[in-house]
Design a protein around this motif. Structure first.
Motif, short mmCIF file in Angstrom:
data_model
loop_
_atom_site.label_atom_id
_atom_site.label_comp_id
_atom_site.label_asym_id
_atom_site.label_seq_id
_atom_site.Cartn_x
_atom_site.Cartn_y
_atom_site.Cartn_z
N GLU A 1 -0.05 5.11 -1.43
CA GLU A 1 0.74 3.80 -1.43
C GLU A 1 -0.31 2.62 -1.10
N GLY A 2 -1.28 2.50 -0.17
CA GLY A 2 -2.40 1.77 0.02
C GLY A 2 -3.00 1.28 -1.13
N ARG B 1 -0.95 -0.53 -3.80
CA ARG B 1 -0.84 -1.88 -3.42
C ARG B 1 -1.97 -2.81 -3.46
N SER C 1 0.21 -8.21 -0.46
CA SER C 1 -0.06 -6.84 -0.89
C SER C 1 -1.48 -6.50 -0.23
N ASP D 1 -2.57 -7.05 2.56
CA ASP D 1 -2.60 -6.99 4.07
C ASP D 1 -1.78 -5.54 4.19
N ARG D 2 -0.95 -5.17 3.58
CA ARG D 2 -0.08 -4.01 3.62
C ARG D 2 -1.22 -2.90 3.27
N SER E 1 -3.42 -2.05 6.00
CA SER E 1 -2.94 -1.31 7.08
C SER E 1 -2.54 0.18 6.86
N LEU E 2 -2.50 0.32 5.60
CA LEU E 2 -2.45 2.03 5.26
C LEU E 2 -3.81 2.48 5.09
#
Length: 871
Positions: A86-87, A90, A109, A111-112, A115-116
């Motif tokens: 997912e990281g 994104r 996108s 930032d997310r 975080s992953l």
């Protein structure tokens, strides 16, 4: 079909690593694998395959489809519960969102994604974030992120992302003006890409090296690198409209805005149609810059305002500011900017400077300073121009010359005429140095347009001094700078020769189709492609030396000493008045001739009547003969006899008078005349070895389709007694080019064609197709005397306000002492043949070329030949 999920995931991961190298192929394979997998298949494999598809589509310019694929990649990764996938998805999605003009969503996108992810994967997000920041003009922050990410990639052995980081960092350093550092990073990126087979990314790094070269003023190298990158990307099947933007910047610097404008506007359309508003805005801004140089300020302002809006919508305020500066420049050209706007433009310059857009900042401050001076605000002008004094010494040549011009204007406004003259002279010298770095005659000629302002103020100051000698010095500085340097391309360059051969074949194909009434659109497109290849190859040539081997500019005193009993007339236009400088042994005089438009109209009338006469083979009504004589007398009285020439004249025409049939004007007053692109070039050619009366080596070329009865060939050959002949089927371009080298006299009988698009495509029709002016540059030792018995062989095309170029000037630049040719049609008649025979008889008897030409003039005005060169 049953698919093993483990091997499929392995293959999907492999495709992610291959996407940069072959986006089209990886897209097709990933799509096929997804179709085989089905809707209920492996979610992890589906995520990776959709990411491959999205990244491939981004590289291919299909951004809306790329966004949809990457959103699917995010959904599949979430379904699989994989934070890593997912990281990564994104992160790729963020890149696409930035390109379609949604920077806030892109950063969200990232930032997310960050975080992953952790480790080297997190560093990749940092790198992508930096890529968006530099496009928004936040160079310092972008560099900080790149410097943070690069050690992670190098420590992990992630060559691909290390190369990406160095490539992008090179671009940021370039915008910051740290050009040598930029070049170092880009060279290293190119090496890294090629070491792991990422040819597509390597080609982009090569292109960016061209961009740096252009900003360093190395225009020939820039064009060479651009062509190399474009060829590689084309072979890889990757579209690259965004790369056209940088090529246009170099074309503008080389004085070719008319060529750049459609390229930039076309790229803007393609990019925006593909959803790429990020780079589409940059292309629109470059289109505005090109239109401004094309003297289309209204269209330039419209494009600049459109670019400003796109930049604002994309969250790129610094770029929007640069577009606003260009819009102000366009309004200034239209006379719609006043003293009240100086503060706003100065503020724009300050914003650009603080944002790292140093080149754009210089240009804005130069504009503000010029406006202040125009409104007699000397204090403000001085303050603004002092802020950009370093612009005179480095950067693109157009900006450097504008800086010198601004200093000259400042000094003139302060009453320092001598200082203004010195600044103008420094600008003119900078232009000559830039011309001398190029090998291509056409680029040298077009680059002269950057000197228009410098030449104008230098001439104005010289005229105010009341000294005709100073005016002459400035007239010479503006004249034929392209011809002062020796040819660069080696005559035996195999690639150049092959490209010219392919161009000939394409030209013949078009003619065959048109003559038979068949569709020729495809053939014409191929012909254009071949022409572009020849131009491109020629423009890649650069000179390694400085100005040491250039033809020296001669002073008025030096020219007068070389004239002996002759008179030299040098024409120029200043502030819409035509002048002529008349030099003889006793003095140099400046004479006003009046409205140049009236002379232009008279030239056009005479050209039309001469064409009608030539088409009729010299046989015409008394009324046409009388009309021709009237036109000759009118022009002779207005621009020739008014200078009171003696019987032996050297004419240096301004570019707008390059097609004047000077021999007819001279004959009207019983004078002999020779024509030269500049007085200095005339002095140079006069010093070259003349044809010896003792056993000269003579070559006669008769191409197919002319002189059917052999009369001209017979008479020319008889005049010399012993000649070498290339006749009809043996007169191929390669044989002619080889045979021309080393002979004393060459006489070429052929159909001739001028080219209004590119003077170096002027041609003589040989057995295997056109022999171009480009071919003549390959003659190692050109003839001392070249006679071109062909239509339009003496035509020159105006390349700038101060320079023209044609087949005759190519030969003179290559070392020929004299060229005889016509600027009009030449009828294939007995009059022409007998005139040529008489001319060669006089040459064989030891007459000068100009005297032989004057003595051999036919009764028919349809045969009008000019002597170019020494005379």
């Amino acid at each position: 079909m049953t698919i093993e999920h483990g091997p499929l995931r392995q293959r999907a991961r492999g495709l992610i690593d291959q996407v940069d190298a072959a986006p089209r192929e990886t897209l097709e394979e990933a799509t096929g694998l997804l179709e085989g997998l089905g809707a209920s298949g492996d979610a992890e494999a589906s995520s990776m395959l959709e990411r491959v598809r999205g990244t491939s589509m981004r590289l291919l310019g299909e951004l809306p489809d790329a966004e949809r694929a990457l959103l699917d990649a995010v959904d599949h990764a979430a379904r699989a519960g994989s934070a890593l996938l997912e990281g990564e998805a994104r992160m790729s999605l963020g890149v696409v969102l930035a390109f379609v003009g949604r920077p806030d969503e892109a950063m969200a996108s990232f930032d997310r994604a960050e975080s992953l992810l952790d480790g080297v994967e997190a560093a990749r997000v940092v790198f992508q974030r930096s890529s968006i920041l530099y496009r928004q003009g936040e160079y310092a922050d972008a560099l900080e992120l790149m410097d943070r990410a690069l050690p992670h990639f190098e420590a992990a052995g992630d060559v691909r992302h290390a190369a990406h980081t160095r490539s992008n960092r090179g671009v940021v350093l370039g915008y910051a003006g740290r050009l040598e550092e930029a070049r170092s990073d880009l060279r290293r990126a190119d090496e890294l890409y090629r070491s792991i087979g990422l040819q597509s990314a390597a080609a982009v790094a090569t292109h960016n090296l061209g961009w740096v070269a252009g900003r360093l003023g190395e225009l020939a190298l820039a064009l060479q690198l651009y062509d190399q990158a474009a060829e590689e990307l084309t072979l890889l099947g990757r579209p690259h409209p965004e790369l056209a933007i940088d090529r246009c910047e170099v074309l503008i610097a080389a004085g070719c805005p008319e060529e750049a404008a459609p390229i930039a506007s076309g790229a803007a359309v393609l990019l925006r149609e593909g959803g790429n508003t990020l780079e589409g805005a940059e292309a629109l801004l470059m289109s505005a810059a090109a239109l401004l140089w094309c003297e289309e300020p209204a269209a330039a302002e419209h494009a600049a305002v459109g670019a400003m809006q796109l930049f604002s919508d994309n969250g790129r305020p610094l770029w929007a500011t640069a577009a606003e500066a260009l819009a102000f420049d366009a309004r200034w050209k239209e006379g719609r900017v006043g003293a009240e706007d100086v503060a706003a433009i100065e503020s724009i310059g300050g914003l650009l400077e603080s944002g790292g857009q140093h080149l754009a900042s210089r240009e804005a401050l130069l504009l503000a300073g010029r406006i202040a001076l125009a409104h007699e605000d000397l204090d403000t002008g001085t303050r603004l121009l002092s802020r950009v004094s370093d612009a005179r010494l480095s950067g693109p040549i157009d900006t450097r010359i504008q800086a010198w011009l601004s200093l000259a204007l400042l000094r003139r406004a302060s009453g320092d005429s001598q200082g203004a003259s010195r600044a103008a002279l420094a600008g003119a010298n900078a232009l000559v140095e830039a011309q001398g770095a190029l090998g291509a005659l056409d680029l040298r000629s077009t680059m002269a347009s950057h000197g228009d302002g410098i030449f104008a103020i230098g001439t104005e100051l010289a005229m105010q001094s009341g000294r005709a000698r100073r005016v002459f010095d400035w007239a010479e500085r503006s004249r034929a700078g392209s011809l002062r340097f020796p040819p660069v391309l080696p005559p035996d360059d195999p690639q150049s020769a092959e490209e010219l051969t392919q161009l000939r074949l394409a030209s013949i194909k078009v003619r065959e189709l048109e003559s038979s009434g068949q569709p020729s659109a495809t053939a014409k497109a191929e012909l254009k492609r071949r022409e572009d290849a020849v131009v491109s190859r020629n423009r890649q040539a650069a000179r390694s030396g400085g100005v040491e081997d250039a033809i020296a500019l001669r002073s008025a005193g030096e020219i007068r000493a070389a004239l002996s009993e002759r008179v030299l007339l040098e024409f120029f236009v200043h502030e819409n008045v035509r002048y002529v400088l008349r030099l003889d042994q006793s003095r140099c005089r400046l004479i006003s001739l009046g409205d140049p438009d009236e002379h232009t109209e008279a030239v056009e009338r005479l050209e039309r009547r001469l064409r009608r006469l030539a088409v009729r083979g010299g046989r015409s009504s008394d009324s046409l003969e009388a009309a021709v004589e009237t036109a000759i007398a009118e022009l002779a009285d207005s621009i020739f006899l008014s200078a009171s020439p003696d019987d032996d004249v050297v004419v240096v025409p301004s570019p707008d008078l390059a097609s004047v049939p000077w021999s007819l004007l001279a004959e009207h007053s019983d004078a002999r005349v020779t024509v030269s692109p500049s007085a200095s070039l005339w002095a140079e050619t006069s010093g070259r070895e003349a044809v010896s009366r003792e056993s000269p080596r003579v070559l006669v070329v008769r191409a197919p389709g002319v002189d059917a009865d052999g009369r001209e060939l017979e008479l020319v050959s008889a005049a010399h007694g012993r000649v070498s002949v290339l006749d009809a089927g043996t007169a191929t371009t390669s044989d002619v080019v080889e045979a021309l080298s080393g002979v004393d006299i060459a006489h070429v009988i052929a159909h001739g064609s001028a080219s209004r698009q590119n003077p170096l495509f002027a041609s003589l029709e040989m057995a295997d197709g056109p022999l171009y002016a480009y071919d003549l540059q390959r003659v190692r030792h050109p003839p001392k005397l070249m006679v071109l018995s062909s239509c339009n062989a003496g035509v020159s095309m105006r390349m700038s306000r101060s320079e023209s170029l044609g087949m005759a000037s190519v030969l003179l630049a290559g070392g020929t002492r004299n060229v005889v040719a016509t600027t009009s049609l030449l009828p294939d008649t007995i009059d022409t043949a007998e005139s040529m025979g008489r001319f060669h008889s006089f040459i064989a008897a030891g007459e000068s070329v100009r005297s032989a030409l004057a003595s051999s003039s036919p009764d028919s005005r349809a045969v009008s030949l000019e002597c170019f060169g020494a005379g």
